[in-house]
Design a protein around this motif. Structure first.
Motif, mmCIF file in Angstrom:
data_model
loop_
_atom_site.group_PDB
_atom_site.id
_atom_site.type_symbol
_atom_site.label_atom_id
_atom_site.label_comp_id
_atom_site.label_asym_id
_atom_site.label_seq_id
_atom_site.Cartn_x
_atom_site.Cartn_y
_atom_site.Cartn_z
ATOM 1 N N TYR A 218 6.834 -78.817 19.973
ATOM 2 C CA TYR A 218 5.409 -78.571 20.057
ATOM 3 C C TYR A 218 4.835 -78.369 18.664
ATOM 4 N N LEU A 219 3.539 -78.692 18.507
ATOM 5 C CA LEU A 219 2.851 -78.365 17.267
ATOM 6 C C LEU A 219 2.884 -76.852 17.064
ATOM 7 N N ASP A 220 2.832 -76.425 15.825
ATOM 8 C CA ASP A 220 2.970 -74.999 15.516
ATOM 9 C C ASP A 220 1.992 -74.133 16.297
ATOM 10 N N SER A 221 0.746 -74.604 16.462
ATOM 11 C CA SER A 221 -0.260 -73.795 17.154
ATOM 12 C C SER A 221 0.124 -73.548 18.605
ATOM 13 N N PHE A 222 0.879 -74.491 19.211
ATOM 14 C CA PHE A 222 1.315 -74.318 20.587
ATOM 15 C C PHE A 222 2.676 -73.622 20.639
ATOM 16 N N ALA A 223 3.566 -74.031 19.741
ATOM 17 C CA ALA A 223 4.910 -73.452 19.754
ATOM 18 C C ALA A 223 4.879 -71.955 19.502
ATOM 19 N N GLU A 224 3.923 -71.499 18.686
ATOM 20 C CA GLU A 224 3.821 -70.076 18.365
ATOM 21 C C GLU A 224 3.597 -69.244 19.626
ATOM 22 N N LEU A 225 2.964 -69.857 20.631
ATOM 23 C CA LEU A 225 2.684 -69.140 21.863
ATOM 24 C C LEU A 225 3.957 -68.833 22.647
ATOM 25 N N PHE A 226 5.020 -69.564 22.362
ATOM 26 C CA PHE A 226 6.240 -69.426 23.140
ATOM 27 C C PHE A 226 7.405 -68.917 22.301
ATOM 28 N N LYS A 227 7.093 -68.175 21.234
ATOM 29 C CA LYS A 227 8.148 -67.610 20.406
ATOM 30 C C LYS A 227 8.503 -66.202 20.889
ATOM 31 N N GLN A 228 9.753 -65.868 20.771
ATOM 32 C CA GLN A 228 10.188 -64.512 21.050
ATOM 33 C C GLN A 228 11.258 -64.163 20.016
ATOM 34 N N ASP A 229 11.151 -62.975 19.468
ATOM 35 C CA ASP A 229 12.089 -62.515 18.440
ATOM 36 C C ASP A 229 12.180 -63.500 17.289
ATOM 37 N N GLY A 230 11.048 -64.166 16.984
ATOM 38 C CA GLY A 230 11.004 -65.083 15.858
ATOM 39 C C GLY A 230 11.652 -66.423 16.111
ATOM 40 N N LEU B 239 -4.177 -71.211 11.749
ATOM 41 C CA LEU B 239 -4.501 -70.285 10.665
ATOM 42 C C LEU B 239 -4.763 -68.923 11.286
ATOM 43 N N ASN B 240 -3.795 -68.027 11.168
ATOM 44 C CA ASN B 240 -3.870 -66.740 11.860
ATOM 45 C C ASN B 240 -4.543 -65.682 10.990
ATOM 46 N N LEU C 207 -4.253 -66.166 19.815
ATOM 47 C CA LEU C 207 -3.066 -65.322 19.821
ATOM 48 C C LEU C 207 -3.367 -63.937 20.381
ATOM 49 N N LYS C 208 -4.578 -63.446 20.125
ATOM 50 C CA LYS C 208 -4.976 -62.133 20.638
ATOM 51 C C LYS C 208 -4.962 -62.130 22.171
ATOM 52 N N TYR C 209 -5.594 -63.133 22.757
ATOM 53 C CA TYR C 209 -5.633 -63.207 24.217
ATOM 54 C C TYR C 209 -4.246 -63.504 24.789
#
Length: 476
Positions: free
Chosen positions: A106-118, A216-217, A227-229
């Motif tokens: 996934y693109l970073d903006s989507f993949a970030e939503l599914f990260k856990q423990d980095g 861009l966070n 990311l907040k929501y």
């Protein structure tokens, strides 16, 4: 002397910058890269990708580059090099190479939503992927649909449409999002939207708004809000999982209960994994079905002949029942030839996501080009599903075309739910939900579009001002 020193420094900076730009524009490759442009450093061509278009045509980002470079080209989005493919044979080939040549990405903006423990869990393969698919099919697959889920969907749709008919009009995309979310969440972990103090569907909707934004966070950006929501939604799911784990008396024998039981035998199943797993399923069903349903109603409103014949198909189902009060069964669902054609045609035109993303595990050779290991590959099936060589007059809404298309042609040129071992496990659930909704709608309600319905792609399918519809029960 200082002037000479300053000129030397400037010269070195210019040389370094020029070298950096040249390296960006001409990435390393053990062969010949597909043609294309990488755009400016870091930003790449991200802005062109998210510029909205206002039709069902292929998004200009892909269309213009295919015209210039051919069916396979290179670009860069959010600082990541990407190969975009609209080549039927290549896409079909890669869909079968999961875990060998490519992996889910996934693109970073989507993949970030599914990260856990980095760690990114979206590209789970092997045992994890098999488990995810197995448990999803166990609760949302054909067997469960036949036995109980189909009738439950019909009951829920009846209740929802009764509520909608009490309102002056309904913005379908938003209302359908809540409808599909509430039912799916109920089947997953017993979520009761009427009793919940916070509407989880709204958290998901707000998360989606920043999905295709630049990652861009920083405060004030769409991605930061996204990311907040997302964190709020994850916290609600985390509380749900914790409560179920410490309160055996609240067990329901549902999806979550099975996953918790399986934690005893599957080492990769952790509490955090379950939270992200639930989030992923809800996220996938939430957007795709609501966008598809909205587009379907727009197309039916614009094609009254199709609506008339589809209504006749469903009225015939009611007429042929021995018990007029019985609920929809599996044989009746499978007999909806025109309705399933309507759904397929809406899926073909909708192309809710711009493409399927994979990452090359090793260098891939194809038609004289080399795709370097580590590069992202976008399988742009949206282009394939609008190919005039396969679909005559591809922008026309023609549900009858599916009666004439050969199965082998469809298998390669129609992959709205992905392909290969990565085909969405919830595909039949989504199509059954759509067909059931249409069945209840055309047999029990009259409806008219009040306003809205203008298409917007950015590049995901949406509507400029929504699509507002008035629903009225036929007997009233």
């Amino acid at each position: 002397m200082w002037t000479v020193f300053g000129l030397c420094v400037v010269g070195l900076i210019v040389v370094w910058f020029t070298h950096w730009i040249n390296k960006w524009r001409n990435p390393k490759c053990n062969g010949v890269l597909p043609p294309g442009s990488m755009g400016p450093p870091l930003i790449g061509e991200s802005l062109q990708l998210i510029v909205p278009s206002y039709s069902l045509e292929l998004h200009p980002f892909i269309r213009k580059r295919v015209q210039r470079y051919g069916p396979i080209f290179r670009t860069s989005v959010a600082g990541r090099p990407i190969i975009v493919s609209t080549d039927v044979e290549f896409n079909h080939y890669l869909a079968k190479q999961e875990g060998r040549l490519v992996e889910l990405w996934y693109l970073d903006s989507f993949a970030e939503l599914f990260k856990q423990d980095g760690e990114n869990k979206t590209n789970a393969i092997g045992l994890v992927h098999k488990y995810v698919r197995s448990i999803t099919l166990n609760h949302f697959g054909i067997d469960n649909l036949k036995e109980t889920l189909l009738s439950q969907i019909e009951e829920y749709v009846n209740k929802t449409l009764q509520t909608w008919s009490s309102l002056p009009s309904v913005e379908v995309k938003h209302a359908a999002s809540a409808m599909i979310f509430d039912l799916t969440a109920n089947k997953l972990f017993g979520y009761d939207a009427e009793k919940s103090p916070v509407k989880m569907s709204e958290k998901l909707a707000n998360t989606l708004d920043g999905l295709m934004s630049f990652p861009l966070n920083i405060p004030g950006t769409a991605y930061h809000k996204c990311l907040k929501y997302q964190n709020e939604a994850l916290n609600m799911l985390r509380n749900t999982v914790k409560e179920r784990m410490i309160s055996p008396e609240k067990r329901r024998g549902d999806f979550l209960d099975q996953a918790i039981d399986d934690m005893q035998t599957e080492s990769y199943l952790t509490e955090d994994f379950l939270v992200y797993f639930l989030f992923g399923i809800l996220f996938a069903s939430f957007e795709s079905v609501s966008a598809l349903l909205s587009l379907t109603l727009k197309l039916l409103a614009e094609h009254p002949t199709v609506l008339q014949q589809m209504t006749a198909e469903h009225e015939a189902i009611l007429k042929n029942r021995e018990d007029p009060n019985s609920t929809l069964n599996w044989d009746e669902y499978k007999s909806m030839t025109l309705t399933l054609g309507v759904i397929n045609e809406a899926l073909r035109l909708a192309n809710v996501a711009p493409g399927l993303l994979r990452r090359a595990l090793k260098d891939i050779e194809f038609k004289g080009y080399t795709i370097p290991a580590g590069w992202t590959i976008m399988l742009a099936n949206s282009a394939i599903q609008l190919n005039p060589n396969t679909y005559k007059d591809p922008l026309a809404f023609n549900p009858w075309r599916w009666q004439d298309l050969e199965p082998q042609v469809v298998s390669k040129n129609f992959m709205p739910f992905g392909g290969g071992i990565r085909q969405c496990a919830g595909a039949e659930y989504s199509k059954t939900f759509m067909a059931t909704f249409l069945h209840v709608l055309v047999t029990k309600y009259r409806w008219t579009k009040v306003k809205g319905g203008k298409i917007s792609r950015s590049p995901m399918l949406g509507f400029v001002d929504g699509i507002h519809i008035n629903f009225v029960e036929k007997h009233s």
